[in-house]
Design a protein around this motif. Structure first.
Motif, PDB file in Angstrom:
ATOM      1  N   VAL B  91       0.673  -1.202   0.162  1.00 15.95           N
ATOM      2  CA  VAL B  91       0.250  -0.038  -0.158  1.00 15.95           C
ATOM      3  C   VAL B  91       0.895   1.198   0.050  1.00 15.95           C
ATOM      4  O   VAL B  91       0.658   2.037  -0.685  1.00 15.95           O
ATOM      5  N   ILE B  92       1.831   1.364   0.840  1.00 12.71           N
ATOM      6  CA  ILE B  92       2.683   2.652   0.987  1.00 12.71           C
ATOM      7  C   ILE B  92       3.410   2.632  -0.256  1.00 12.71           C
ATOM      8  O   ILE B  92       3.596   3.747  -0.983  1.00 12.71           O
ATOM      9  N   GLY B  93       4.187   1.556  -0.784  1.00 11.50           N
ATOM     10  CA  GLY B  93       4.919   1.577  -2.019  1.00 11.50           C
ATOM     11  C   GLY B  93       3.932   2.138  -3.292  1.00 11.50           C
ATOM     12  O   GLY B  93       4.458   2.766  -3.799  1.00 11.50           O
ATOM     13  N   ALA B  94       2.571   1.560  -3.139  1.00  8.84           N
ATOM     14  CA  ALA B  94       1.869   2.019  -4.448  1.00  8.84           C
ATOM     15  C   ALA B  94       1.609   3.515  -4.327  1.00  8.84           C
ATOM     16  O   ALA B  94       1.556   3.984  -5.364  1.00  8.84           O
ATOM     17  N   VAL B  95       1.477   3.902  -3.186  1.00  5.72           N
ATOM     18  CA  VAL B  95       0.701   5.182  -3.242  1.00  5.72           C
ATOM     19  C   VAL B  95       2.066   6.350  -3.327  1.00  5.72           C
ATOM     20  O   VAL B  95       1.735   6.845  -4.181  1.00  5.72           O
ATOM     21  N   GLY B  97       4.980   5.481  -4.986  1.00  5.03           N
ATOM     22  CA  GLY B  97       5.437   5.265  -6.127  1.00  5.03           C
ATOM     23  C   GLY B  97       4.297   5.981  -7.255  1.00  5.03           C
ATOM     24  O   GLY B  97       4.939   6.634  -8.166  1.00  5.03           O
ATOM     25  N   ALA B  98       3.241   6.022  -6.891  1.00  2.00           N
ATOM     26  CA  ALA B  98       2.188   6.600  -7.899  1.00  2.00           C
ATOM     27  C   ALA B  98       2.546   8.165  -8.013  1.00  2.00           C
ATOM     28  O   ALA B  98       2.392   8.947  -9.007  1.00  2.00           O
ATOM     29  N   GLN B 179       9.584  -1.500  -2.768  1.00  2.00           N
ATOM     30  CA  GLN B 179       8.516  -1.267  -3.360  1.00  2.00           C
ATOM     31  C   GLN B 179       8.408  -0.354  -4.140  1.00  2.00           C
ATOM     32  O   GLN B 179       7.564  -0.351  -5.428  1.00  2.00           O
ATOM     33  N   VAL B 180       8.695   0.886  -3.721  1.00  2.00           N
ATOM     34  CA  VAL B 180       8.419   2.084  -4.218  1.00  2.00           C
ATOM     35  C   VAL B 180       9.203   2.163  -5.911  1.00  2.00           C
ATOM     36  O   VAL B 180       8.320   2.200  -6.503  1.00  2.00           O
ATOM     37  N   PRO B 181      10.142   1.770  -6.024  1.00  2.00           N
ATOM     38  CA  PRO B 181      11.106   1.849  -7.296  1.00  2.00           C
ATOM     39  C   PRO B 181      10.200   0.618  -8.231  1.00  2.00           C
ATOM     40  O   PRO B 181      10.012   1.118  -9.397  1.00  2.00           O
ATOM     41  N   LEU B 182       9.684  -0.299  -7.717  1.00  2.00           N
ATOM     42  CA  LEU B 182       8.922  -1.421  -8.381  1.00  2.00           C
ATOM     43  C   LEU B 182       7.625  -0.720  -8.999  1.00  2.00           C
ATOM     44  O   LEU B 182       7.151  -1.051 -10.078  1.00  2.00           O
ATOM     45  N   MET B 183       7.174  -0.045  -8.091  1.00  2.00           N
ATOM     46  CA  MET B 183       5.688   0.686  -8.402  1.00  2.00           C
ATOM     47  C   MET B 183       6.110   1.894  -9.556  1.00  2.00           C
ATOM     48  O   MET B 183       5.370   1.794 -10.542  1.00  2.00           O
ATOM     49  N   SER B 224      -4.939  -0.160 -13.389  1.00  2.00           N
ATOM     50  CA  SER B 224      -3.396  -0.389 -13.338  1.00  2.00           C
ATOM     51  C   SER B 224      -2.804  -0.271 -12.150  1.00  2.00           C
ATOM     52  O   SER B 224      -2.045  -0.890 -11.881  1.00  2.00           O
ATOM     53  N   PHE B 225      -3.564   0.619 -11.411  1.00  2.00           N
ATOM     54  CA  PHE B 225      -2.881   0.820 -10.037  1.00  2.00           C
ATOM     55  C   PHE B 225      -3.021  -0.360  -9.240  1.00  2.00           C
ATOM     56  O   PHE B 225      -2.158  -0.863  -8.296  1.00  2.00           O
TER      57      PHE B 225
END
Lengths: 287, 304
Positions: B91-95, B97-98, B179-183, B224-225
């Motif tokens: 969740v944190i990585g996705a937000v 990263g987005a 996670q963030v870079p992967l996002m 996509s998200f």
């Protein structure tokens, strides 16, 4: 894992949106987010650098010098052995990608286009099968391999060939999609070339960006692999780092930094390879 | 997936006659054999062994004893730990990263800034391993830079409640770090597929930039998200090396439990528990990837 694969897929399908669009963030917001994220992500890297420069009192290059001091050669020997093993594994893994995966992909695209969907599904499977699960099943297989082929470290490359499969596949497939390999192959065959000539002298040069990117990604993945090697009791760069870290954490951090820098350069090179591929495609499209 | 279409039509209109293709297909099929054998030996066989060994006891007889262990409170707790760790960091990585993708919106795809971020994200997303553990020990370990800084400058003791960095909570920050870079890698293509024409149409029809995001941008990007989020979850769930090098206290997550089962033979007094744990992991991963393929199909609609 899936990182590089998606990256490659993304970089080839990414459409360049115009710089002036109504929804793009303003300059201020762009910089604010950029600086916050980049700043946060720089902290561990900067910390690693500071950590390696400590010498008890202040800061100096003591630990960096120690790495190359012949007096310490004995102590750091596991690292050089591990690095050598990892490099050997990279070579064998790249050979699997270039001489087993790539020809099969060309064959599927030329002769069995109806199998493409199934082929893609199978080669992308390793993304959803964690390495730690694979190891459970590989352990008995490597007992048999140990008895027949010996316990040499190079046999690990068979397992690594599987773990790099999704990444290598996407890079090569992107190149195949950008090249009309059917016409090229037919033309070469018409002019009297045998299949080996078609593969090596006609198709391989045209697929060069994809093959290069696949090889570089494979090297990056193999150099960073820890799970399989450590649980099958083989020595590679990462397992050596863990061993050395217990006696000398500074050297382990120095080598991690070096590996990071190396991976960064590799990925820049992949980006370059991808871009020359894109240029080629643009050149072909009008004809 | 979307790239399949042009190649397939080209194949359909291929000029070679059916007779000739039929004649050449037997040797061609043989050409597929080496790769098929390789996949069978090193992908299919290990996966089958991993799953199958959970159903076999030490004497080679069929048993459901090990699989039943998946219901053991200790094992349930490990699966729960793995799940919330993966959910939280995804969740944190996705937000985050987005947000980073949003900041890069409008930068030319082949530009210097984008290629730099691409390469850096690629490196850091692959970084999830032993070296990441070292990085966080150097940062927040007992002698870490941030630890010392907080102690000397602000008098804050990070580890007043024990050395949590070597336990389960210590995994959260390192996991977010990959996670963030992967996002960024997985979400950026969707973000840059937003068409400038949509924004123009929105403005022409009297919409506001804010309205663009709530009525067009976010609904289009939502699948996509979610797909990227699922990939992040799967990524964290299957990650082993960072935890192996960092967590020294017990085996709180499933991959570490598998290590214990593999190296010490008996966990909870059962043999072949590694197989049962592997089966559990595969089930979770299969569910996540199935969901991913569903969402991805929905997401692909807007990326043509």
């Amino acid at each position: 894992m899936s990182a590089a694969a998606t990256r490659v897929a993304g970089s080839t399908s990414g459409s360049s949106s115009g710089a002036t669009t109504g929804y793009a963030p303003g300059r201020g917001i762009r910089w604010l987010i950029g600086i916050l994220v980049a700043g946060t992500f720089a902290i561990p890297i900067v910390s690693m650098v500071e950590f390696t420069l400590r010498d008890g009192e202040g800061h100096s290059l003591v630990h960096w010098a120690a790495l190359f001091d012949p007096a310490n050669a004995q102590r750091y020997q596991p690292i050089w052995i591990g690095l050598g093993n990892s490099l050997a594994l990279s070579v064998v893994t790249v050979a699997i990608v270039l001489f087993l995966l790539a020809p099969t992909m060309i064959l599927v695209n030329l002769r069995f286009p109806h199998l493409r969907r199934m082929f893609e599904f199978v080669v992308l499977l390793p993304i959803s099968i964690p390495a730690i699960v694979l190891v459970v099943g590989l352990a008995p297989i490597y007992l048999v391999i140990g008895r027949s082929l010996g316990t040499g470290v190079w046999t690990l490359a068979f397992a690594y060939g599987i773990t790099v499969l999704p990444f290598a596949y996407r890079s090569i497939q992107a190149s195949i999609d950008a090249t009309d390999i059917r016409t090229l192959a037919e033309a070469a065959r018409t002019l009297g070339a045998g299949w080996p000539t078609v593969l090596v002298r006609v198709l391989a040069p045209n697929l060069r960006p994809g093959l290069l990117a696949a090889s570089l990604i494979s090297v990056a993945v193999v150099l960073g692999e820890y799970t399989i090697a450590s649980l099958l009791n083989r020595q590679n760069l990462q397992t050596a780092l863990v061993v050395v870290n217990k006696q000398d954490p500074y050297v382990a951090v120095i080598l991690s930094l070096a590996a990071l820098a190396f991976a960064f350069v590799l990925l820049i090179a992949i980006g370059r390879a991808g871009r020359t591929g894109g240029r080629q495609r643009r050149k072909q499209s009008p004809s | 997936m979307t790239t399949l279409a042009p190649a397939a039509t080209r194949a359909g209109s291929g000029s070679s006659s059916p007779a000739r293709r039929g004649a050449s297909s037997v040797p061609s099929l043989l050409g597929l054999a080496p790769f098929a054998v390789y996949l069978l030996l090193f992908l299919a066989l290990p996966t089958l062994i991993a799953i199958g060994s959970g159903f076999i006891d030490d004497d080679g007889r069929l048993t459901f004893e090990n699989v039943a262990a998946l219901g053991d409170p200790v094992i349930v707790q490990t699966f729960w730990n793995s799940t919330w760790l993966s959910l939280l960091t995804a969740v944190i990585g996705a937000v985050v990263g987005a947000l980073a993708c949003y900041a890069m919106l409008g930068l030319p795809a082949g530009g210097r800034m984008r290629s730099l971020v691409d390469a850096a994200s690629g490196v850091l997303a692959q970084f999830g391993g032993v070296m990441l553990a070292f990085a966080f020990i150097a940062t927040m370990g007992l002698q870490g830079v941030v630890t010392l800084l907080l102690r000397d400058a602000f008098g804050i003791d990070l580890f007043a409640e024990g050395a949590w960095i070597y336990g389960l909570p210590g995994l959260i920050l390192p996991y977010i770090y990959f996670q963030v870079p992967l996002m960024i890698i997985t979400f950026m293509p969707a973000m840059s597929a937003l068409k400038p024409q949509w924004a123009e149409a929105n403005l022409t029809l009297g919409g506001t930039p804010f309205g663009f995001w709530t009525k067009i941008g976010l609904p289009v990007l939502a699948p996509s998200f979610f797909a990227s989020f699922l990939l992040l979850f799967a990524n964290a769930f299957s990650s082993y090396a960072t935890a192996a090098a960092l967590a020294s206290q017990g085996s709180q997550i499933v991959p570490l439990q598998i290590r214990t089962a593999l190296t010490s033979e008996t966990v909870l007094g059962r043999e072949n528990l590694a197989g049962a744990l592997a089966l559990g992991m595969i089930l979770v991963m299969a569910a996540v990837m199935w969901l991913y393929s569903l969402v991805q199909r929905r997401a692909a609609r807007w990326q043509r």
